[in-house]
Design an enzyme around this catalytic site. Structure first.
Site, PDB file in Angstrom:
ATOM      1  N   ARG A  62     -67.032 -50.931 -15.753  1.00 29.07           N
ATOM      2  CA  ARG A  62     -67.204 -51.305 -17.163  1.00 29.07           C
ATOM      3  C   ARG A  62     -67.070 -50.070 -18.044  1.00 29.07           C
ATOM      4  O   ARG A  62     -66.641 -50.170 -19.201  1.00 29.07           O
ATOM      5  CB  ARG A  62     -68.574 -51.973 -17.379  1.00 29.07           C
ATOM      6  N   TYR A 115     -53.108 -60.139 -39.329  1.00 25.44           N
ATOM      7  CA  TYR A 115     -53.153 -61.210 -38.331  1.00 25.44           C
ATOM      8  C   TYR A 115     -54.376 -62.103 -38.579  1.00 25.44           C
ATOM      9  O   TYR A 115     -55.433 -61.612 -39.008  1.00 25.44           O
ATOM     10  CB  TYR A 115     -53.212 -60.577 -36.946  1.00 25.44           C
ATOM     11  N   ASP A 187     -52.616 -51.194 -37.191  1.00 23.27           N
ATOM     12  CA  ASP A 187     -52.204 -52.111 -36.134  1.00 23.27           C
ATOM     13  C   ASP A 187     -50.698 -51.941 -35.946  1.00 23.27           C
ATOM     14  O   ASP A 187     -49.904 -52.272 -36.832  1.00 23.27           O
ATOM     15  CB  ASP A 187     -52.542 -53.551 -36.526  1.00 23.27           C
TER      16      ASP A 187
END
Length: 396
Positions: A62, A115, A187
């Site tokens: 993790r 988005y 992005d």
């Protein structure tokens, strides 16, 4: 586990070699998939050195994993950044970045054309934590600059935008934001490192849905954050606690796709431009959105900051939503799917793809026509795709 060549090779070469120069265990010629949840040590002292960062290694997947680390090294090399962190999805990367870097009382400036999932974060989730969000008209550069000048903690840009392919001037807006002490996040999903280098234009962090062009085969979910080491460290720490870690199998799948990224993007770029030019002259088409077209409002900016214009275009056919359904149903070489960036062409309206989370009224306010088709051009022969579009448009 891997290493990156230290020369100044091109993105095309780095896509193959970055992070993958080896040596790898057992003399493996490719990156091994390390499916270990945890990592064992021969004694407490060694274990503690790794756990406290005094020695290199891994404790728990993790937090970090050898396969994932190679994936992160590759995108950092392609972006020309200090470090990167991999995530389970693109939205995990975006949301983790925002929540890791923002707190109550902070202000974000962004554009209205992000988005749909990102827009939901801005409109619904960040305000719950007393984070102010100012969304500016994407094409109103002066308005964005005024919003930045009023003060913000973070400027979030997406260019080209999804799905209307609008373009913003990264360098100019980043310079203004950094002058005000703001963090600049871009992005870069549509462009990829092959077509656009936001870090060189002033971005502090770059985010990706690696599910799309980076992986390229519609068979894996992944996200990435790349950028300044200290900022990536903070986002990575949030990932450690929130838990949206990318699995080793998925990291390997994206790595395999990235080896052909430059080849694929060259074909995506040329195919999309050819199709955009064809559709722009078609009598059944009302509008075409693609920054590679000279008539596109953002073409001059795109030409300045991009090396290629990408593999996604959008168009608005004549007729109503029913006519749109007839058109899409006739396409032979396009999957009707909520995806983009794959080797196979995909098509669909924002109502069931990028902005399915928004209502028709919200899409209208964002300037997205209900009959707009987002068309992600694959690597097929462009002549076949053009012929397919032509026969489908006969339904109108």
């Amino acid at each position: 586990m891997g290493s990156t060549p230290t020369d100044h090779s091109t993105v095309d070469t780095q896509a193959v070699w970055a992070g993958e120069a080896g040596p790898f265990p057992y003399g493996a010629a490719v990156v091994p998939i390390v499916n270990a949840a945890t990592f064992a040590y021969p004694d407490l002292a060694t274990w503690q050195d790794v756990a406290t960062g005094r020695a290199d290694g891994h404790i728990y997947s993790r937090n970090s994993n050898p396969t994932l680390r190679v994936f992160e090294e590759k995108i950092a090399a392609l972006d020309g950044t200090d470090a990167a962190a991999g995530f389970a999805t693109g939205m995990a990367a975006i949301s983790s970045t925002l929540f890791a870097l923002l707190g109550p009382g902070d202000r974000v400036v962004s554009v209205k054309d992000t988005y749909g999932g990102t827009n939901v974060l801005f409109e619904e989730f960040l305000p719950r934590f007393s984070i102010e969000v100012t969304l500016c008209a994407t094409e109103d550069e002066a308005g964005i600059l005024r919003a930045i000048d009023a003060g913000c903690r973070l400027l979030y840009l997406e260019t080209p935008t999804n799905p209307t392919l609008k373009v913003v001037d990264i360098a100019r807006l980043a310079q203004a934001a950094r002058a005000r002490g703001a963090i600049v996040v871009v992005d870069n999903t549509f462009a990829t490192p092959v077509n656009q280098a936001p870090a060189r234009l002033g971005a502090d962090l770059i985010v990706y849905s690696a599910t799309k062009f980076l992986a390229g085969h519609a068979d894996v979910l992944a996200g990435l954050v790349s950028g300044r080491r200290e900022l990536v460290r903070r986002v990575h720490h949030f990932r450690e606690i929130a838990g949206a870690t990318l699995h080793a199998d998925a990291a390997y799948a994206v790595l395999r796709g990235m080896r052909t990224l430059a080849l694929r993007m060259a074909r995506h770029n040329s195919n999309a431009l050819a199709i955009a030019e064809h559709l722009a002259a078609h009598p059944a088409i009302e509008a075409v959105y693609y920054p590679g077209l000279e008539r596109h409002p953002g073409h001059a900016i795109a030409r300045r900051q991009m090396r290629g214009y990408g593999g996604v275009l959008s168009f608005v056919p004549r007729g109503d939503y029913a006519a749109l359904g007839a058109l899409l149903g006739r396409l032979r070489y396009a999957q009707l799917a909520a995806h983009l960036g794959g080797v196979a062409t995909t098509a669909g309206p924002p109502a069931v793809t990028s902005h399915v989370e928004l209502t028709a009224e919200e899409r209208a306010r964002a300037g997205i026509p209900e009959t707009l088709v987002r068309y992600s051009v694959g690597i097929e022969d462009p002549r076949d795709l053009i012929a397919d579009l032509d026969q489908a448009l006969e339904a109108l």
